[in-house]
Scaffold this active site. Structure first.
Site: not given
Ligand code: NAD
Ligand code: DAU
Length: 337
Positions: A126-128, A155
């Site tokens: 992730t970019d985080e 991460k």
């Molecule tokens: P998500 O939370 O929707 O899905 C995570 C999945 O992992 C779930 O299906 C969960 O059951 C599974 N899981 C958790 N623990 C496990 C374990 N111990 N063994 C097997 N499976 C397990 O997450 P997402 O948003 O789909 O993110 C997927 C990946 O991408 C993560 O690694 C996250 O860090 C990365 N990522 C997410 C975002 C975003 O915006 N959502 C952006 C950049 C990177």
């Molecule tokens: O940048 C990549 C990341 O993006 C991934 O690595 C993470 O898995 C994913 O969850 C996401 O993280 P963020 O914290 O950026 O996403 P989130 O949707 O939780 O929040 C997006 C923005 O919105 C953030 O600035 C917090 C704000 N927010 C979020 C929630 C849930 C609110 O203002 N109110 C809310 O209720």
């Protein structure tokens, strides 16, 4: 790659990736290992669980026996590791499980990938991991890691372990670092689906702080194509940033959602801020665009409308996820197997 182990393939991005691979690369066998936490949902794979090129296994990436068995049984060539605890807010309440899954789980997979001499280990990061930006500038692949939340720290730790396995023992790896994804099947704890769900139910929309925090939004399908390109075309020991070049303040996104749903801005409520809230993320994707020819195909204007409409058309999915009924779905589907 013909035989891949995808972890976390019942979550938001993992399920979209599995669906894309089965649709567009039907020569691939996908073994999908997911423990089905609250975020993992077999309904995300509806229509794909019976696909002969897809084997779903409920289990833990931290379980060495299970992962070894799967790698041997299915002659796995590569691991794509999506499995994680992924929500920043949860990591601020209960960080331990983030270390267990995101660090220990990745370590377990790395050991097996090395031991079994797999062709590739792709870590979905992730970019985080780069921390937070001021009003100017972009994260590049050489930006120092500076994570701020327990989630991003876990991460970043995993990324460093991946690089250490590559450096010390030559494990062929890639890391992708993507910005915020949005699209179908995202669990409604994340901002966009949470706001859609609340607006549909005429509930207040909780905006953290001033709402001027900036994220770079990428449609989930475009993230999936980036991962596939890296998996199949990138040199080993390389890292790629992936972003949408699409920065938006949270308030702007939320107003767009309200407008599309015909709901009033008065539903917006500013609430207590997230502790340590990163102000701005912005990604420089020029490396993956230049070296691998990847580019996003869906603009935010198109993608957000498609996403809102998907949630409107899939209220059953949404209601199951919100009420926890998807666990019953799993019991019914696998009863007696
Ligand atoms: P998500 O939370 O929707 O899905 C995570 C999945 O992992 C779930 O299906 C969960 O059951 C599974 N899981 C958790 N623990 C496990 C374990 N111990 N063994 C097997 N499976 C397990 O997450 P997402 O948003 O789909 O993110 C997927 C990946 O991408 C993560 O690694 C996250 O860090 C990365 N990522 C997410 C975002 C975003 O915006 N959502 C952006 C950049 C990177
Ligand atoms: O940048 C990549 C990341 O993006 C991934 O690595 C993470 O898995 C994913 O969850 C996401 O993280 P963020 O914290 O950026 O996403 P989130 O949707 O939780 O929040 C997006 C923005 O919105 C953030 O600035 C917090 C704000 N927010 C979020 C929630 C849930 C609110 O203002 N109110 C809310 O209720």
């Amino acid at each position: 790659m013909k035989r891949i182990l995808v972890t976390g393939g019942a979550g938001f991005i993992g399920a979209n990736f599995v669906r894309m691979v089965l649709d567009e690369h039907p020569e691939t066998l996908v073994v999908n290992l997911d423990i089905l936490t609250y975020a993992g949902n077999l309904e995300n794979l509806k229509g794909y669980t019976d696909n002969p090129n897809h084997v779903f296994v409920k289990g833990d990436i931290c379980d060495p026996d299970l992962v070894n068995e799967l790698v041997d049984k299915y002659e796995i060539e590569a691991i794509v590791n999506f499995a994680a605890e992924s929500h920043v807010d949860r990591s601020l309440v209960e960080p331990g499980v983030f270390i267990q899954t995101n660090v220990q789980g990745t370590l377990n997979l790395l050991k097996i990938a090395l031991d079994k001499k797999l062709d590739r280990f792709l870590q979905v990061s992730t970019d985080e991991v780069y921390g937070s930006l001021g009003p100017e500038g972009y994260f590049t692949e050489s930006t120092p890691l500076s994570p701020n939340s327990p989630y991003s720290a876990s991460k970043a730790s995993a990324d460093m372990l991946v690089c250490a396995f590559g450096h010390s023992w030559g494990l062929p790896y890639n890391i992708t670092r993507c910005s915020n994804n949005y699209g179908q099947y995202q669990f409604p704890e994340k901002m966009i689906p949470l706001m859609i769900n609340n607006a549909l139910n005429d509930k207040e929309l909780p905006i953290y702080g001033d709402g001027l925090y900036v994220r770079d939004w990428l449609y989930v399908y475009d993230h999936c194509t980036a991962i596939w390109k890296v998996l199949t075309e990138a040199e080993p020991q390389t890292i790629y940033n992936v972003g949408g070049n699409n920065e938006k303040a949270n308030l702007e996104v939320v107003r767009l959602i309200l407008d599309r749903l015909g709901k009033p801005d008065s539903l917006i409520k500013h609430v207590k801020d997230r502790p340590g809230h990163d102000r701005r993320y912005a990604i420089d994707s020029s490396k993956i665009m230049g070296e691998l020819g990847w580019k996003p195909t869906v603009t935010f204007e198109e993608g957000i409308v498609q996403t809102i409409d998907w949630y409107l058309d899939n209220t059953e999915w949404l209601n199951h996820v919100v009420s926890g009924q998807y666990q019953q779905y799993y019991e019914d589907m696998y009863a007696g197997r």
